[in-house]
Design an enzyme around this catalytic site. Sequence first.
Site, PDB file in Angstrom:
ATOM      1  N   GLU A   1       1.192  -1.274   0.103  1.00 14.45           N
ATOM      2  CA  GLU A   1      -0.092  -0.061   0.261  1.00 14.45           C
ATOM      3  C   GLU A   1       0.616   1.532  -0.467  1.00 14.45           C
ATOM      4  O   GLU A   1       1.965   0.880   0.027  1.00 14.45           O
ATOM      5  CB  GLU A   1      -1.454   0.385   1.099  1.00 14.45           C
ATOM      6  CG  GLU A   1      -0.278   0.201   2.119  1.00 14.45           C
ATOM      7  CD  GLU A   1      -0.545   0.838   4.406  1.00 14.45           C
ATOM      8  OE1 GLU A   1      -0.964   2.063   3.527  1.00 14.45           O
ATOM      9  OE2 GLU A   1      -0.791   0.436   4.577  1.00 14.45           O
TER      10      GLU A   1
ATOM     11  N   LYS B   1      -5.338  10.965   0.863  1.00 13.54           N
ATOM     12  CA  LYS B   1      -5.931   9.756   1.271  1.00 13.54           C
ATOM     13  C   LYS B   1      -6.759   9.087   1.595  1.00 13.54           C
ATOM     14  O   LYS B   1      -7.207   9.657   1.142  1.00 13.54           O
ATOM     15  CB  LYS B   1      -5.431   9.242   3.062  1.00 13.54           C
ATOM     16  CG  LYS B   1      -5.685   7.807   3.498  1.00 13.54           C
ATOM     17  CD  LYS B   1      -5.786   7.945   5.169  1.00 13.54           C
ATOM     18  CE  LYS B   1      -6.676   7.228   5.959  1.00 13.54           C
ATOM     19  NZ  LYS B   1      -6.744   7.728   7.091  1.00 13.54           N
TER      20      LYS B   1
ATOM     21  N   ASP C   1     -16.939   4.977  13.977  1.00 14.56           N
ATOM     22  CA  ASP C   1     -15.747   5.221  13.100  1.00 14.56           C
ATOM     23  C   ASP C   1     -14.909   3.511  12.531  1.00 14.56           C
ATOM     24  O   ASP C   1     -14.319   3.011  13.894  1.00 14.56           O
ATOM     25  CB  ASP C   1     -15.043   6.526  13.644  1.00 14.56           C
ATOM     26  CG  ASP C   1     -13.392   6.059  12.723  1.00 14.56           C
ATOM     27  OD1 ASP C   1     -13.216   5.339  11.555  1.00 14.56           O
ATOM     28  OD2 ASP C   1     -12.779   6.737  13.291  1.00 14.56           O
TER      29      ASP C   1
ATOM     30  N   SER D   1     -13.271   1.008   9.831  1.00 15.47           N
ATOM     31  CA  SER D   1     -12.110   1.572   8.874  1.00 15.47           C
ATOM     32  C   SER D   1     -12.277   1.167   7.534  1.00 15.47           C
ATOM     33  O   SER D   1     -12.941  -0.379   8.158  1.00 15.47           O
ATOM     34  CB  SER D   1     -10.417   1.254   8.976  1.00 15.47           C
ATOM     35  OG  SER D   1     -10.640   1.034   7.540  1.00 15.47           O
TER      36      SER D   1
ATOM     37  N   ASP E   1     -11.412  -1.088   5.403  1.00 18.85           N
ATOM     38  CA  ASP E   1     -10.149  -2.048   5.665  1.00 18.85           C
ATOM     39  C   ASP E   1     -10.524  -3.265   5.737  1.00 18.85           C
ATOM     40  O   ASP E   1     -10.600  -4.340   4.690  1.00 18.85           O
ATOM     41  CB  ASP E   1      -8.977  -2.091   6.277  1.00 18.85           C
ATOM     42  CG  ASP E   1      -7.861  -0.540   5.634  1.00 18.85           C
ATOM     43  OD1 ASP E   1      -8.234   0.307   4.492  1.00 18.85           O
ATOM     44  OD2 ASP E   1      -7.186  -0.516   6.550  1.00 18.85           O
TER      45      ASP E   1
ATOM     46  N   LYS F   1      -3.716  -2.012  13.977  1.00 19.07           N
ATOM     47  CA  LYS F   1      -2.831  -0.869  14.766  1.00 19.07           C
ATOM     48  C   LYS F   1      -3.339  -0.185  16.196  1.00 19.07           C
ATOM     49  O   LYS F   1      -4.508  -0.840  16.680  1.00 19.07           O
ATOM     50  CB  LYS F   1      -2.730   0.247  13.987  1.00 19.07           C
ATOM     51  CG  LYS F   1      -2.052   0.607  12.648  1.00 19.07           C
ATOM     52  CD  LYS F   1      -2.606   1.678  11.878  1.00 19.07           C
ATOM     53  CE  LYS F   1      -3.515   2.767  11.432  1.00 19.07           C
ATOM     54  NZ  LYS F   1      -3.324   1.391   9.800  1.00 19.07           N
TER      55      LYS F   1
HETATM   56  N1  PSU Z   1      -0.086   1.346   9.393  1.00 16.85           N
HETATM   57  C1  PSU Z   1       0.427   2.005   9.151  1.00 16.85           C
HETATM   58  N2  PSU Z   1       0.278   3.156   9.345  1.00 16.85           N
HETATM   59  C2  PSU Z   1      -1.339   3.919   8.256  1.00 16.85           C
HETATM   60  C3  PSU Z   1      -2.065   2.559   7.970  1.00 16.85           C
HETATM   61  C4  PSU Z   1      -1.193   1.771   8.404  1.00 16.85           C
HETATM   62  O1  PSU Z   1       1.480   2.103  10.187  1.00 16.85           O
HETATM   63  O2  PSU Z   1      -1.241   4.697   8.482  1.00 16.85           O
HETATM   64  C5  PSU Z   1      -2.948   3.392   7.084  1.00 16.85           C
HETATM   65  C6  PSU Z   1      -3.868   2.057   5.707  1.00 16.85           C
HETATM   66  O3  PSU Z   1      -3.382   2.736   4.847  1.00 16.85           O
HETATM   67  C7  PSU Z   1      -4.740   1.018   6.080  1.00 16.85           C
HETATM   68  C8  PSU Z   1      -5.525   3.188   6.945  1.00 16.85           C
HETATM   69  O4  PSU Z   1      -5.157   0.664   5.325  1.00 16.85           O
HETATM   70  O5  PSU Z   1      -4.383   3.218   7.957  1.00 16.85           O
HETATM   71  C9  PSU Z   1      -6.437   3.077   8.076  1.00 16.85           C
HETATM   72  O6  PSU Z   1      -7.148   4.016   8.116  1.00 16.85           O
HETATM   73  P1  PSU Z   1      -8.866   4.597   8.356  1.00 16.85           P
HETATM   74  O7  PSU Z   1      -8.200   3.908   9.757  1.00 16.85           O
HETATM   75  O8  PSU Z   1      -8.589   5.575   8.272  1.00 16.85           O
HETATM   76  O9  PSU Z   1      -8.990   3.711   7.665  1.00 16.85           O
HETATM   77 MN    MN Z   2     -11.863   6.168   9.607  1.00 13.82          MN
END
Ligand code: PSU
Ligand code: MN
Length: 302
Positions: free
Chosen positions: A26, A87, A139, A141, A143, A160
């Site tokens: 990614e 993003k 919230d 993700s 993902d 994470k």
């Molecule tokens: N892993 C990291 N740092 C990041 C991410 C992943 O160490 O910033 C990113 C990835 O691309 C993941 C995204 O898909 O953060 C998730 O963001 P959100 O919670 O807004 O969906």
């Molecule tokens: Mn989010």
Amino acid sequence: MDISSIKISKEIKSGMKLNKPIVALESTLISHGLPYPENINVALSSIEAVKKNGSIPATIGIINGKIKVGLNKKDINILGKSKNTHKISKHNLPLAINNKYNAGTTIASSIYIASKIGIKFFATGGIGGVHLDAEKTFDVSSDLYELSRNNMYIICSGAKSILDINKTYEKLESLSILRIGYKTNYMPGFWYNQTDKKVDFNFNNIKKLNSFLHTCKKNKIQNSILILNCVPKNDAIKKNLVQNWIKKALIKGKNNSIEGKELTPFLIKEVNLLSKNQCLKSNISLIINNAALAGKLAKNYY
Ligand code: PSU
Ligand code: MN
């Protein structure tokens, strides 16, 4: 989406034709996840790690509105240096194309693109998941939803640490996403080694793990499978330390009304600061380690 609009590098295109092992990576890590210059170094080191282990790296991102698979050094520099990169997850992908953005693709949009063109393996640091307080903010993700919509093999160090790991663990199950350990009985905690959540199964070697993945393929299993790989021991941080930093970062985030897609990058930056870059070091180490494992797995799989 029209796949013919995706710009695939020559090496990857010919690799696909010859059924060679390919590992997708990614790029939100580059644009938003890590500070400069570590972001660029990690992107290049991950590419190297995949290659060294016998597979073809395919970093995915958006340059000037064009979806690219196989970002080159110049592209990585654009995403790593520019202050106005976006993003891009799945919901805002059409905007990136229309408005000609330079953008990092999240896990959600990267695996969407990778699976459209038939790549099976994907490596990253930690997946997005259910945020703390999600019962109020909703919230979660995308993902997670994207993982349940395609069937890729995702090598990562869990979700994470800034997320609600217990809720994320449950949501994975609800979305039919299998949680497989690679040499671990418990889901890793990203910057720390272990959460108290048991993986569905632990494979202790690559051959057995790949034989299982082949079984999944034969049986046309429909969802992605998480392959959970712990941060290397020397770079793991104590869980209680990490959780203290996160608590402080969360308060600051709330006080500054940080929410939505800004939240994950904000919390990661704050925790890096609070930990005097210990978390950054651990993050770098686990990303490269996951890319290496993905390279090995893919090589052995084909
Ligand atoms: N892993 C990291 N740092 C990041 C991410 C992943 O160490 O910033 C990113 C990835 O691309 C993941 C995204 O898909 O953060 C998730 O963001 P959100 O919670 O807004 O969906
Ligand atoms: Mn989010």
